[in-house]
Each structure stands twice: as structure tokens, then as C-alpha cells.
Scaffold this motif. Sequence first.
Motif, PDB file in Angstrom:
ATOM      1  N   LYS A   1       2.510 -27.142  26.566  1.00 17.90           N
ATOM      2  CA  LYS A   1       2.481 -26.359  25.332  1.00 17.90           C
ATOM      3  C   LYS A   1       1.074 -25.854  25.019  1.00 17.90           C
ATOM      4  CE  LYS A   1       6.459 -28.769  23.345  1.00 17.90           C
ATOM      5  NZ  LYS A   1       6.959 -29.703  22.313  1.00 17.90           N
ATOM      6  N   ILE A   2       0.071 -26.708  25.238  1.00 16.27           N
ATOM      7  CA  ILE A   2      -1.313 -26.286  24.994  1.00 16.27           C
ATOM      8  C   ILE A   2      -1.713 -25.192  25.970  1.00 16.27           C
ATOM      9  CG2 ILE A   2      -3.721 -27.038  25.058  1.00 16.27           C
ATOM     10  CD1 ILE A   2      -2.777 -29.754  24.057  1.00 16.27           C
ATOM     11  N   PHE A   3      -1.348 -25.373  27.251  1.00 18.79           N
ATOM     12  CA  PHE A   3      -1.687 -24.368  28.247  1.00 18.79           C
ATOM     13  C   PHE A   3      -1.001 -23.041  27.945  1.00 18.79           C
ATOM     14  CE2 PHE A   3      -0.725 -22.255  32.325  1.00 18.79           C
ATOM     15  CZ  PHE A   3      -2.028 -22.004  32.748  1.00 18.79           C
ATOM     16  N   LEU A   4       0.240 -23.105  27.421  1.00 17.96           N
ATOM     17  CA  LEU A   4       0.984 -21.885  27.103  1.00 17.96           C
ATOM     18  C   LEU A   4       0.259 -21.051  26.047  1.00 17.96           C
ATOM     19  CD1 LEU A   4       3.513 -20.105  27.310  1.00 17.96           C
ATOM     20  CD2 LEU A   4       4.556 -21.538  25.559  1.00 17.96           C
ATOM     21  N   ILE A   5      -0.376 -21.727  25.083  1.00 14.22           N
ATOM     22  CA  ILE A   5      -1.069 -20.992  24.023  1.00 14.22           C
ATOM     23  C   ILE A   5      -2.166 -20.112  24.608  1.00 14.22           C
ATOM     24  CG2 ILE A   5      -2.535 -21.250  21.984  1.00 14.22           C
ATOM     25  CD1 ILE A   5      -0.969 -23.816  21.350  1.00 14.22           C
ATOM     26  N   PHE A   6      -3.006 -20.690  25.457  1.00 11.16           N
ATOM     27  CA  PHE A   6      -4.112 -19.917  26.030  1.00 11.16           C
ATOM     28  C   PHE A   6      -3.612 -18.943  27.102  1.00 11.16           C
ATOM     29  CE2 PHE A   6      -5.981 -23.849  24.426  1.00 11.16           C
ATOM     30  CZ  PHE A   6      -7.023 -23.343  23.642  1.00 11.16           C
ATOM     31  N   TYR A   7      -2.639 -19.379  27.872  1.00 16.39           N
ATOM     32  CA  TYR A   7      -2.092 -18.518  28.920  1.00 16.39           C
ATOM     33  C   TYR A   7      -1.422 -17.289  28.311  1.00 16.39           C
ATOM     34  CZ  TYR A   7       0.464 -17.158  33.135  1.00 16.39           C
ATOM     35  OH  TYR A   7       0.964 -16.462  34.206  1.00 16.39           O
ATOM     36  N   GLY A   8      -0.620 -17.509  27.257  1.00 19.05           N
ATOM     37  CA  GLY A   8       0.059 -16.392  26.614  1.00 19.05           C
ATOM     38  C   GLY A   8      -0.899 -15.468  25.891  1.00 19.05           C
ATOM     39  N   LEU A   9      -1.990 -16.014  25.344  1.00 18.19           N
ATOM     40  CA  LEU A   9      -2.949 -15.188  24.622  1.00 18.19           C
ATOM     41  C   LEU A   9      -3.546 -14.125  25.531  1.00 18.19           C
ATOM     42  CD1 LEU A   9      -4.522 -14.808  21.938  1.00 18.19           C
ATOM     43  CD2 LEU A   9      -6.256 -16.346  22.878  1.00 18.19           C
ATOM     44  N   ILE A  10      -3.970 -14.539  26.715  1.00 17.00           N
ATOM     45  CA  ILE A  10      -4.562 -13.595  27.660  1.00 17.00           C
ATOM     46  C   ILE A  10      -3.476 -12.754  28.336  1.00 17.00           C
ATOM     47  CG2 ILE A  10      -5.940 -13.395  29.757  1.00 17.00           C
ATOM     48  CD1 ILE A  10      -7.341 -15.976  28.946  1.00 17.00           C
ATOM     49  N   GLY A  11      -2.386 -13.412  28.756  1.00 19.28           N
ATOM     50  CA  GLY A  11      -1.341 -12.710  29.486  1.00 19.28           C
ATOM     51  C   GLY A  11      -0.658 -11.638  28.659  1.00 19.28           C
ATOM     52  N   CYS A  12      -0.333 -11.942  27.407  1.00 24.21           N
ATOM     53  CA  CYS A  12       0.328 -10.945  26.551  1.00 24.21           C
ATOM     54  C   CYS A  12      -0.593  -9.761  26.275  1.00 24.21           C
ATOM     55  CB  CYS A  12       0.780 -11.592  25.247  1.00 24.21           C
ATOM     56  SG  CYS A  12       2.116 -12.793  25.434  1.00 24.21           S
ATOM     57  N   ALA A  13      -1.887 -10.051  26.028  1.00 27.22           N
ATOM     58  CA  ALA A  13      -2.834  -8.960  25.779  1.00 27.22           C
ATOM     59  C   ALA A  13      -2.961  -8.061  27.009  1.00 27.22           C
ATOM     60  CB  ALA A  13      -4.203  -9.533  25.403  1.00 27.22           C
ATOM     61  N   ALA A  14      -3.037  -8.670  28.196  1.00 32.88           N
ATOM     62  CA  ALA A  14      -3.148  -7.875  29.420  1.00 32.88           C
ATOM     63  C   ALA A  14      -1.886  -7.053  29.661  1.00 32.88           C
ATOM     64  CB  ALA A  14      -3.427  -8.794  30.609  1.00 32.88           C
ATOM     65  N   THR A  15      -0.729  -7.625  29.372  1.00 37.75           N
ATOM     66  CA  THR A  15       0.521  -6.897  29.595  1.00 37.75           C
ATOM     67  C   THR A  15       0.681  -5.743  28.612  1.00 37.75           C
ATOM     68  OG1 THR A  15       1.519  -8.955  30.368  1.00 37.75           O
ATOM     69  CG2 THR A  15       3.005  -7.155  29.852  1.00 37.75           C
ATOM     70  N   ILE A  16       0.277  -5.947  27.364  1.00 37.66           N
ATOM     71  CA  ILE A  16       0.325  -4.854  26.395  1.00 37.66           C
ATOM     72  C   ILE A  16      -0.590  -3.719  26.832  1.00 37.66           C
ATOM     73  CG2 ILE A  16      -0.291  -4.224  24.031  1.00 37.66           C
ATOM     74  CD1 ILE A  16       0.724  -6.968  23.158  1.00 37.66           C
ATOM     75  N   LEU A  17      -1.770  -4.074  27.363  1.00 31.22           N
ATOM     76  CA  LEU A  17      -2.652  -3.044  27.905  1.00 31.22           C
ATOM     77  C   LEU A  17      -1.976  -2.311  29.062  1.00 31.22           C
ATOM     78  CD1 LEU A  17      -5.369  -1.608  28.109  1.00 31.22           C
ATOM     79  CD2 LEU A  17      -6.179  -3.509  29.529  1.00 31.22           C
ATOM     80  N   PHE A  18      -1.287  -3.051  29.910  1.00 30.83           N
ATOM     81  CA  PHE A  18      -0.565  -2.425  31.022  1.00 30.83           C
ATOM     82  C   PHE A  18       0.495  -1.458  30.503  1.00 30.83           C
ATOM     83  CE2 PHE A  18       3.234  -2.452  33.722  1.00 30.83           C
ATOM     84  CZ  PHE A  18       2.710  -1.931  34.901  1.00 30.83           C
ATOM     85  N   PHE A  19       1.233  -1.862  29.466  1.00 30.73           N
ATOM     86  CA  PHE A  19       2.244  -0.977  28.891  1.00 30.73           C
ATOM     87  C   PHE A  19       1.596   0.291  28.331  1.00 30.73           C
ATOM     88  CE2 PHE A  19       5.158  -4.812  27.912  1.00 30.73           C
ATOM     89  CZ  PHE A  19       5.622  -4.793  29.207  1.00 30.73           C
ATOM     90  N   ASN A  20       0.437   0.153  27.679  1.00 27.59           N
ATOM     91  CA  ASN A  20      -0.252   1.321  27.148  1.00 27.59           C
ATOM     92  C   ASN A  20      -0.704   2.254  28.267  1.00 27.59           C
ATOM     93  OD1 ASN A  20      -0.122   0.852  24.345  1.00 27.59           O
ATOM     94  ND2 ASN A  20      -1.785  -0.614  24.457  1.00 27.59           N
ATOM     95  N   LEU A  21      -1.226   1.675  29.345  1.00 30.23           N
ATOM     96  CA  LEU A  21      -1.657   2.501  30.473  1.00 30.23           C
ATOM     97  C   LEU A  21      -0.459   3.161  31.153  1.00 30.23           C
ATOM     98  CD1 LEU A  21      -4.420   0.217  32.002  1.00 30.23           C
ATOM     99  CD2 LEU A  21      -4.712   2.223  30.540  1.00 30.23           C
ATOM    100  N   PHE A  22       0.660   2.453  31.197  1.00 30.87           N
ATOM    101  CA  PHE A  22       1.878   3.062  31.730  1.00 30.87           C
ATOM    102  C   PHE A  22       2.298   4.240  30.861  1.00 30.87           C
ATOM    103  CE2 PHE A  22       6.476   3.533  31.700  1.00 30.87           C
ATOM    104  CZ  PHE A  22       6.761   3.646  33.054  1.00 30.87           C
ATOM    105  N   LEU A  23       2.235   4.060  29.549  1.00 28.96           N
ATOM    106  CA  LEU A  23       2.581   5.150  28.644  1.00 28.96           C
ATOM    107  C   LEU A  23       1.659   6.342  28.863  1.00 28.96           C
ATOM    108  CD1 LEU A  23       4.116   6.292  26.211  1.00 28.96           C
ATOM    109  CD2 LEU A  23       2.508   5.086  24.731  1.00 28.96           C
TER     110      LEU A  23
ATOM    111  N   ALA B   1       8.061 -28.738  27.830  1.00 26.59           N
ATOM    112  CA  ALA B   1       8.408 -29.958  27.098  1.00 26.59           C
ATOM    113  C   ALA B   1       7.229 -30.903  26.954  1.00 26.59           C
ATOM    114  CB  ALA B   1       9.559 -30.685  27.796  1.00 26.59           C
ATOM    115  N   THR B   2       6.190 -30.751  27.784  1.00 28.08           N
ATOM    116  CA  THR B   2       5.037 -31.644  27.728  1.00 28.08           C
ATOM    117  C   THR B   2       3.976 -31.074  26.799  1.00 28.08           C
ATOM    118  OG1 THR B   2       3.961 -30.570  29.612  1.00 28.08           O
ATOM    119  CG2 THR B   2       5.489 -32.374  30.095  1.00 28.08           C
ATOM    120  N   VAL B   3       3.122 -31.946  26.266  1.00 29.54           N
ATOM    121  CA  VAL B   3       2.039 -31.504  25.387  1.00 29.54           C
ATOM    122  C   VAL B   3       1.068 -30.617  26.161  1.00 29.54           C
ATOM    123  CG1 VAL B   3       0.114 -32.280  23.958  1.00 29.54           C
ATOM    124  CG2 VAL B   3       2.270 -33.543  23.935  1.00 29.54           C
ATOM    125  N   GLY B   4       0.765 -31.008  27.394  1.00 33.33           N
ATOM    126  CA  GLY B   4      -0.128 -30.200  28.205  1.00 33.33           C
ATOM    127  C   GLY B   4       0.424 -28.808  28.470  1.00 33.33           C
TER     128      GLY B   4
END
Length: 411
Positions: free
Chosen positions: A125-147, A120-123
Motif C-alpha cells: 500500500k505504501i509503495f502504491l502511493i509513490f508508484y501511482g503518484l509518478i505513474g499517473c502523472a506520466a500517463t496523463i502526460l502521455f495522454f496529453n501528448l497523444f492528444l 493487501a500488505t502495508v508495504g
Amino acid sequence: MACRGTCCCGFGPVNEDNARFVMLALLIIVYLLCGAAVFSALEHPKEKQAKERWAQRFEHFSLKHNLSKNELEKFLRYYEEANIAGIRVDTLRPRWDFTGAFYFVGTVVSTIGFGMTTPATVGGKIFLIFYGLIGCAATILFFNLFLERIITVLAYVLKSCHEIQRRRKGVLPHDSRRDSSNTGGNEADNLAGWKPSVYCVMLILCVAAIIISCCASAMYSSVEGWGYFDSLYFCFVAFSTIGFGDMVSSQRAAYESQTAYRLGNFLFLLMGVCCIYSLFNVISIIIKQVLNWLLKKLEVTCRHCPGKPFRPRRNAVVPGHVRTRRVISIDTDAVNDSETDGRRLSGEMISMRDFLAANKVNLAIMQKQLSEMANGHPRPSSSNNRQNGFSGGVGALGIMNNRLAETSVDR
């Protein structure tokens, strides 16, 4: 298949990849339109009934308590704001204590995104953008390695079963590898070139997904109090990372055996997402086969297009009349090996190798590694990969590595 040259529709040059892309885009649009029609027919009457029932209750409540509609609507808007912040009528667990925040970041990096908890805070939301950018990419890599690893295990198990079956039939000697090293028997050579069926891998992954979903649904229905069918619905929505948010697990303030339940919830979500992700990748191969079949049926129409006659390109997947049809399988040879001796034309409908090579989707690298483990004699990687350091990688990472390797070699 699509013809080369100028299409009669006036869209310019056409090749197999473009035709396949356009065909898939059209099928997706048709699929979306059909889905919209079905869901509209099923859900719209229910929505109208709920809207009428709410209007009656709203009118009755305002008259009963002598409240103006404007004041009541303003109060409901306040509740909607509180609801967004995580305040509910029922007592729920805190949304932003450490455990609640951990659950939230898990839904972020897994791309499930239930929507029950949002910053709900501006901070935040901004942190989520950068956090999700790295976190989602790392998790997709994990899914690929699992596959990659799950295909390795399946390839090894299926090859072992195939070898046992051949021994029982007397086709393969009991000590096939020793005999093949001494005599170079054709039976062992044929077994070394054996590849597991795409359909068999899909069936195994489908059964695994069903088992995980059924076990998870039994847990959710008993702990959360949901119906079993609703629990199955939640499992698919969560495991497929659709994450509607209408049903979310582990949201009460307290449970019996709370630690065990939250651990089980985490493990089921992790295993379910990995399994469904792998299943989606294999199903995409089947969809590719259907596209090839449709394009083959449209070949007669494309022959009337002006321009050059149809000639399959290198790295193209062509119908069975161009080459002898073979068994559909997951080919685990390296793409780079085919680059050195020329890409063969596929007559099968279609092998994993042809699917991945045609689109430069280097899950073929993953399958090469797993096949090597299953066959027991890994092959050395190509010299280009060793020189340029672009060997390995799966999924989007594999595409990037191959493109970089090709650019480096060209230069």
C-alpha cells in the motif's frame, strides 16, 4: 455575460471567469442530482429484490444444514476476506504473479482502477502511493501528448480535404503554394488561415471511439462469453477510466490463444483510453460554448446589477454582438502571439483559440504546432519563450509553463 462590479445577490465582484465557473458548478450539481434520481429509480428496486432473495436463501440454507446464523455469517465474512485477497469460487489466474501484477500496475497508472486486485500488505500500500503518484502523472502526460499528435493528424487531413475541395470548385489553383509565393494570391492566404471545425474533430474522434469500442466488444463477447451490450458497457467503463470492476477482462486462468488475446486486450485498452481522453477534451470545448450561450442569455438579468457597466476584459469570451460572429473552429495560433499585440475579443461561439486563451489552457500550443504542420510554414516561437525556456507543453504542463513564463517576464 456577467457584469463587472458588485452582484445584486451580494456575492461581491463578478467577472466572466467567475460567472462561468459558478455556472458550471451549478450545472454539475444539477447533473449529479438528475443522475442520482435516474439511477435510484432504475436500480433500487433490483437491489431490494436481490436483498430479499438473499435473505430467503440464507434462511433456507441455515435451516437445511442445521447451522446457526451467527456461524454462517462468520464463515461468509471469512470468504469476503479471501475475496478481497483475490480468492474466488471459480478458478482464476493468479493475481500477483508477474503477468497479474503487470495487469494491475497498468490499471493503476491509467487511473482505471478496476478493484479486482488490490494490495493487501502495508508495504504494498505504501509503495502504491509513490508508484501511482509518478505513474499517473506520466500517463496523463502521455495522454496529453497523444492528444497533441492526434489533433496534428486531424488538422493535416482536414486541411488537405479542404484544399482538394476548393481546387475542385476552382477557387484554389492546383499549385496554390507556388502561385501564392509568386503572386501572393488571396486564395492561398485564406487557405493558410483556415482552421478545422471543433465539431468536425469531435465527430471524427467519436466515430473512432465507436469503431474501437465495437471491435473490442466483438472480441470480449466471443472470448469472455459476455453479451455484446455488456461488452460495450465494459468498454466505456474501461476506456473512460471509470473502472467499476464489476466486469474485468482477462481474468480467467486460461484462454484459447491466450497470448494473442492478452495482447489484443492491452492494445484495445490503450487505444480506447487515448481516444476517449481526446474526445473528452474536445467535448469540454462544446460544454464551454453552452456555458457562453447560457451566460449570454443571463446578460439581461445581470444588467440590473448595480456597479460598473459591463465591459469585457482582456482575454474574455464575449457574445456575438460585441464582434462579428465567425465560424467555430480550432484556432492553432500561439497564445504568446496574442500576448504581444493584445488579446482580441472573440465573436465566435467559440473558437479553440478563445477557449484556450481565455483559460490559459495551453493546448493552444499543441494546436499551434499541428496547424503549422498542416499549413506547411511553421512560425517562429516568441522571444519570451526562447529567452525563458518555457515554450511547449500541453494540458496541465502547459498551464504551469505559461504561468512560470509570465512570472519570469514580470520579474
